[in-house]
Design a protein around this motif. Structure first.
Motif, PDB file in Angstrom:
ATOM      1  N   SER A 161       0.927  -1.286   0.393  1.00 54.18           N
ATOM      2  CA  SER A 161      -0.160   0.317  -0.568  1.00 54.18           C
ATOM      3  C   SER A 161       0.821   0.923  -0.168  1.00 54.18           C
ATOM      4  CB  SER A 161      -0.898  -0.170   1.539  1.00 54.18           C
ATOM      5  OG  SER A 161      -1.378   0.948   1.934  1.00 54.18           O
ATOM      6  N   LEU A 162       0.632   2.179  -0.544  1.00 53.73           N
ATOM      7  CA  LEU A 162       1.383   3.907  -0.471  1.00 53.73           C
ATOM      8  C   LEU A 162       1.131   4.088   0.818  1.00 53.73           C
ATOM      9  CD1 LEU A 162       2.033   5.680  -2.266  1.00 53.73           C
ATOM     10  CD2 LEU A 162      -0.302   7.183  -2.075  1.00 53.73           C
ATOM     11  N   LEU A 163       0.182   3.779   1.773  1.00 54.63           N
ATOM     12  CA  LEU A 163       0.605   4.277   2.909  1.00 54.63           C
ATOM     13  C   LEU A 163       2.273   3.347   4.028  1.00 54.63           C
ATOM     14  CD1 LEU A 163      -2.370   3.827   4.533  1.00 54.63           C
ATOM     15  CD2 LEU A 163      -1.889   6.123   3.550  1.00 54.63           C
ATOM     16  N   GLY A 164       2.194   2.564   3.112  1.00 52.67           N
ATOM     17  CA  GLY A 164       3.901   1.860   3.664  1.00 52.67           C
ATOM     18  C   GLY A 164       5.081   2.684   2.674  1.00 52.67           C
ATOM     19  N   VAL A 172      -1.357   3.649  11.361  1.00 51.76           N
ATOM     20  CA  VAL A 172      -0.052   3.743  11.614  1.00 51.76           C
ATOM     21  C   VAL A 172       0.163   2.097  12.065  1.00 51.76           C
ATOM     22  CG1 VAL A 172       1.557   3.369  13.809  1.00 51.76           C
ATOM     23  CG2 VAL A 172      -0.246   5.569  13.448  1.00 51.76           C
ATOM     24  N   ALA A 173      -0.676   1.329  12.340  1.00 52.24           N
ATOM     25  CA  ALA A 173      -0.930  -0.092  12.369  1.00 52.24           C
ATOM     26  C   ALA A 173      -0.601  -0.908  11.216  1.00 52.24           C
ATOM     27  CB  ALA A 173      -1.458  -0.501  13.529  1.00 52.24           C
ATOM     28  N   TYR A 174      -0.993  -0.117  10.142  1.00 52.14           N
ATOM     29  CA  TYR A 174      -1.914  -0.560   8.928  1.00 52.14           C
ATOM     30  C   TYR A 174      -0.736  -0.058   7.899  1.00 52.14           C
ATOM     31  CZ  TYR A 174      -3.302  -1.183   4.493  1.00 52.14           C
ATOM     32  OH  TYR A 174      -3.547  -1.637   3.068  1.00 52.14           O
ATOM     33  N   ALA A 175      -0.274   1.058   8.269  1.00 50.41           N
ATOM     34  CA  ALA A 175       1.359   1.698   7.435  1.00 50.41           C
ATOM     35  C   ALA A 175       2.608   0.605   7.679  1.00 50.41           C
ATOM     36  CB  ALA A 175       1.443   2.727   7.907  1.00 50.41           C
ATOM     37  N   ALA A 176       2.552   0.526   8.969  1.00 45.56           N
ATOM     38  CA  ALA A 176       3.955  -0.521   9.512  1.00 45.56           C
ATOM     39  C   ALA A 176       3.725  -2.298   8.927  1.00 45.56           C
ATOM     40  CB  ALA A 176       3.758  -0.608  11.189  1.00 45.56           C
ATOM     41  N   SER A 177       2.908  -2.396   8.906  1.00 46.28           N
ATOM     42  CA  SER A 177       2.206  -3.929   7.646  1.00 46.28           C
ATOM     43  C   SER A 177       2.642  -3.526   6.874  1.00 46.28           C
ATOM     44  CB  SER A 177       1.143  -4.183   8.487  1.00 46.28           C
ATOM     45  OG  SER A 177      -0.254  -3.839   7.965  1.00 46.28           O
ATOM     46  N   LYS A 178       2.549  -2.996   6.101  1.00 51.68           N
ATOM     47  CA  LYS A 178       2.326  -2.893   4.641  1.00 51.68           C
ATOM     48  C   LYS A 178       4.446  -2.502   4.339  1.00 51.68           C
ATOM     49  CE  LYS A 178      -1.561  -4.255   3.086  1.00 51.68           C
ATOM     50  NZ  LYS A 178      -1.670  -5.547   2.528  1.00 51.68           N
ATOM     51  N   ALA A 179       4.506  -1.510   5.308  1.00 47.11           N
ATOM     52  CA  ALA A 179       5.592  -1.197   4.944  1.00 47.11           C
ATOM     53  C   ALA A 179       6.846  -2.297   5.206  1.00 47.11           C
ATOM     54  CB  ALA A 179       6.049  -0.254   6.210  1.00 47.11           C
ATOM     55  N   GLY A 180       6.335  -3.165   6.238  1.00 39.99           N
ATOM     56  CA  GLY A 180       7.064  -5.209   5.773  1.00 39.99           C
ATOM     57  C   GLY A 180       6.985  -6.100   5.114  1.00 39.99           C
TER      58      GLY A 180
END
Length: 262
Positions: A161-164, A172-180
């Protein structure tokens, strides 16, 4: 020409982006296996897919939660359909699309919600991919390449996701998971290339789906250069490209309508 239908396994394949990806692959004569928690949604999804031309392989589904401790097991998969028949036991493309979203400030987000987001969006993705690689569901051999078509190599497509990449308010948690997911993609691309498996990712921006319902659409669209949300079918085209282009490896494909440019 391939001697069998290519097989794509899609987590979260019963609706939204996952279903659009399944429909795109089915139109290109892939045999699709969809994973989701809802039997009703899966049966509806299968009814929308272009039928396979092969008499030995048909679209199928597996019902279950990818975060369940006993989901990623050989026995479970064979009981639920994968592995029945020579064609079904070989996966040519894995699309990790299952995910849950978040819309809550980090400090007010319960620990169990944070854990659920990470488990679904990242941990299950890694464990599922590891299971398929370990058990040779997804691997490249001279025989499998000749069956799937000249020089075709298996491919993993992870939906991030772009949020990642850019972060996001209330996610925050969603962005962290997608960055992962992106970190996992790059690391696995380097580590597993010797096994003949390509690994890529898609980074969608805002896409018309159940996840984006309830958002302030008009305000968000003003920030997007193309002034609209993406369509699930447009993400599906990207997944198909990454699967079919044999030079696509460690490719992170951005699809955000220009939002990240501003």
């Amino acid at each position: 020409m391939s001697s069998r239908a290519r097989h794509v396994l899609i987590t979260g394949g019963s609706r939204g982006i996952g279903l659009a990806i399944a429909q795109a692959f089915a139109k290109q004569s892939y045999c699709c296996t969809l994973i989701s928690r809802s039997t009703e949604n899966l049966e509806t999804a299968l009814s929308t897919l272009t039928p396979t031309a092969s008499s030995t392989s048909r679209h199928q589904y597996i019902v279950g939660s990818i975060t369940s401790p006993d989901f990623w097991t050989t026995t479970h998969f064979k009981e639920r359909g994968l592995g029945k028949g020579e064609d079904a036991s070989k996966i040519d493309v894995l699309v990790n699309c299952a995910g849950i979203t978040q819309s809550r400030l980090f400090t007010t987000t319960p620990a169990e919600d944070i854990q659920s987001i990470i488990d679904t969006n990242l941990t299950a993705l890694m464990l599922g991919t590891r299971f398929l690689l370990r058990n040779k569901y997804l691997h490249s051999t001279t025989k499998s390449r000749s069956e799937a078509g000249p020089d075709f190599t298996p491919c993993i497509v992870n939906v991030s996701s772009l949020l990642g990449v850019s972060g996001g308010y209330g996610a925050v948690a969603y962005a962290a998971s997608k960055a992962g997911v992106l970190g996992f993609t790059r690391a696995l691309a380097a580590e597993y290339v010797g096994h003949g498996v390509r690994v890529n990712a898609i980074v969608p921006g805002y896409v018309e789906s159940d996840m984006t319902k309830g958002l302030n659409t008009s305000q968000l669209q003003d920030r997007i250069l193309l002034k609209r949300f993406g369509k699930p079918e447009e993400v599906a085209h990207a997944a198909l490209f990454l699967a079919e282009n044999q030079y696509a490896h460690n490719c992170v494909l951005n699809l955000d309508g220009g939002l990240s440019a501003v």
